[in-house]
Design an enzyme around this catalytic site. Sequence first.
Site, PDB file in Angstrom:
ATOM      1  N   PHE A 311       1.939   1.116  14.098  1.00 46.15           N
ATOM      2  CA  PHE A 311       0.619   1.699  13.893  1.00 46.15           C
ATOM      3  C   PHE A 311       0.091   2.282  15.189  1.00 46.15           C
ATOM      4  CE2 PHE A 311      -3.288   1.760  11.331  1.00 46.15           C
ATOM      5  CZ  PHE A 311      -4.246   1.939  12.316  1.00 46.15           C
ATOM      6  N   ASP A 425       5.579  -6.869   4.128  1.00 49.43           N
ATOM      7  CA  ASP A 425       6.019  -6.729   5.520  1.00 49.43           C
ATOM      8  C   ASP A 425       5.880  -8.065   6.258  1.00 49.43           C
ATOM      9  OD1 ASP A 425       7.162  -5.329   7.596  1.00 49.43           O
ATOM     10  OD2 ASP A 425       5.273  -4.481   8.319  1.00 49.43           O
TER      11      ASP A 425
END
Length: 635
Positions: A311, A425
Amino acid sequence: MALEMVYRLNIGGSSIPQVEDTGMFRQWSEVRTDYLLTDGVNPRDPSLKLKYSKIPKYIAPDTVYQSAVSMGPNSTRNSMSNLTWGLPVETGFNYLVRLHFCEIEPGIDISGIREFTIYIDYQLAEEMADVILWADDNDTPYYKDYVVMIQNKGEDSHTLAIDLHPRTDADLCDAILNGVEVFKLSDLSGNLAGLNMVPPPMDQQPTLAANKSNTKKTIFIAIGSGVGFLVMAALVCFMVLYKLKMTERYGSCHPLAKWWRWFRPNPYKREFSRRTASSLPGELCHYFRLDEIKTATNNFNEDLIVGVGGFGNVYKGLIEQGNIAVAIKRMKQESRQGAREFMTEIEMLSKLRHVHLVSLIGYCNDEGEMILVYEYMTNGTLRHHLYDTPNDPLTWKQRLQICIGAARGLHYLHTCTKHPIIHRDVKTTNILLDEKWVSKVSDFGLSKMGLDNAAISTLVKGTWGYLDPEYARRQQLTEKSDVYSFGVVMFEVLCAQKALNHGLQEEERNLASWARKCIERGAINKIIDPYLMNKIALDCFKVYVELAESCVSEHGIKRPTMNDVMEKLEFALELQEYAEATKDTDSEEVSFCVATTNGAPWYNNVYHGQVLESTSGIELSTISTRLSYPSLDYY
């Protein structure tokens, strides 16, 4: 701003006569069993001499503080449940919720013994409630105020939930509550009546304004003795308005239970909804302006980076004039994750609150930036304490407790809504540790709503090494995909090795498949973290390895549920503690062998002479009965 008392409940259930108390009429009702939605016990001492050193005596009758509801002595059951009350209220109003506390059990007289988390309407109100810490002593009454907005989503009524969840890192896994008051706050026009207000039956709504005659009686009494009540109402209104003004001035979270910020409309929500497919729940988490984020991170100073992921960078920041540490995740422009993942995480974490899920404080979507603000986790990621780290190794019991906490968080995801929420995840960098080493699952950008007992078709997303091979082949996602990833985490915890390591020989690169082969060959001891030698009880080891192996089964149908995983890990911890408590210092060398399903041994002479001895010849099933086991990137 006007107030209307909706509930005034004596949680302990003691009968309280309706009398005038120090000039103020205090109508308290016994808590009905249908308000308390879970089991509890009722500590009570009518002769207790209370110490009013923290609050005025007129706040509530003595009887409220002389009785309570707590969870009872079963720590294992308590850790998997809450104390929960459900109170019907009207929608479309803000409510002031006042919780009354008093530690009345003689053995609880210092802080840290009984700590618990408070959720109001499924949102975090207090992460660490400690009555002794607040009151400084037992037998000392105290109260806390919270404000919550109950939105009107097409229904006239709503059940306001009050949940108390014990902290597993406290000395006593328990929670306590003595009394509850709920006040309805008028809207901007001063109105206290709902659009379709129908007065509820008196036995269901102990309100001072239940019907016309009761209202007249209440007004008559209030004129004669309501000066104290008016003073209290004025103070409450002043407090609320003060918090609103502070919100406008500082634009950050305030310690008043984090509920005050819901009062004002989000000035950025409308703008954000124009940019995205659906609007974000701005009323459920705080909107930070970019200048606030820059101030908190010293203009994204690289010295404050505490983590890096797909991210972007994660910074340690300070808000509330430097009094509160937070983790600030800033999406980099070239990141493969985009607005959809950004929205998913906000929407998911705004609705989910659990002691083993990382809490979202707010977000920023200003000047092209996409930023998430979380509670700060002092001890970072689980991975950072397993390998390639200067930190001291985690003890085996620490590792077990961390796995148990993460399993509880995932079990909550799989069961907290009508359909399971699949994390998608799960990995050691997405399991975070707070200052007391309590584990919390994080990073919900890839999470997806599943279907009960059925797979959903979706593009494959996740992290190689943790990715469920069945999901990768068939593109069919179920909650068992999370179970597979968690099994990989369990092997990482046991072996202190990476889930995927291209620097090793081909057979050894994938930890899950390599561990299965070692088990089949009876050589699992060759890949275990050397630090754990002579530190794992044999019976605990057997339960743990069998559980991890079942989690990484090729076929999802053969994997356990997260509830099974959670329970078996708790059982493994009990076995470890039992073995340590009964350990003979003159233990002999131990060798142990158990057959796999095809009859081949998976475990031969494990830690030969370097494990805690088996439990003096007692069968594992006997221990199971004795211990009451029911059944078998940073941010």
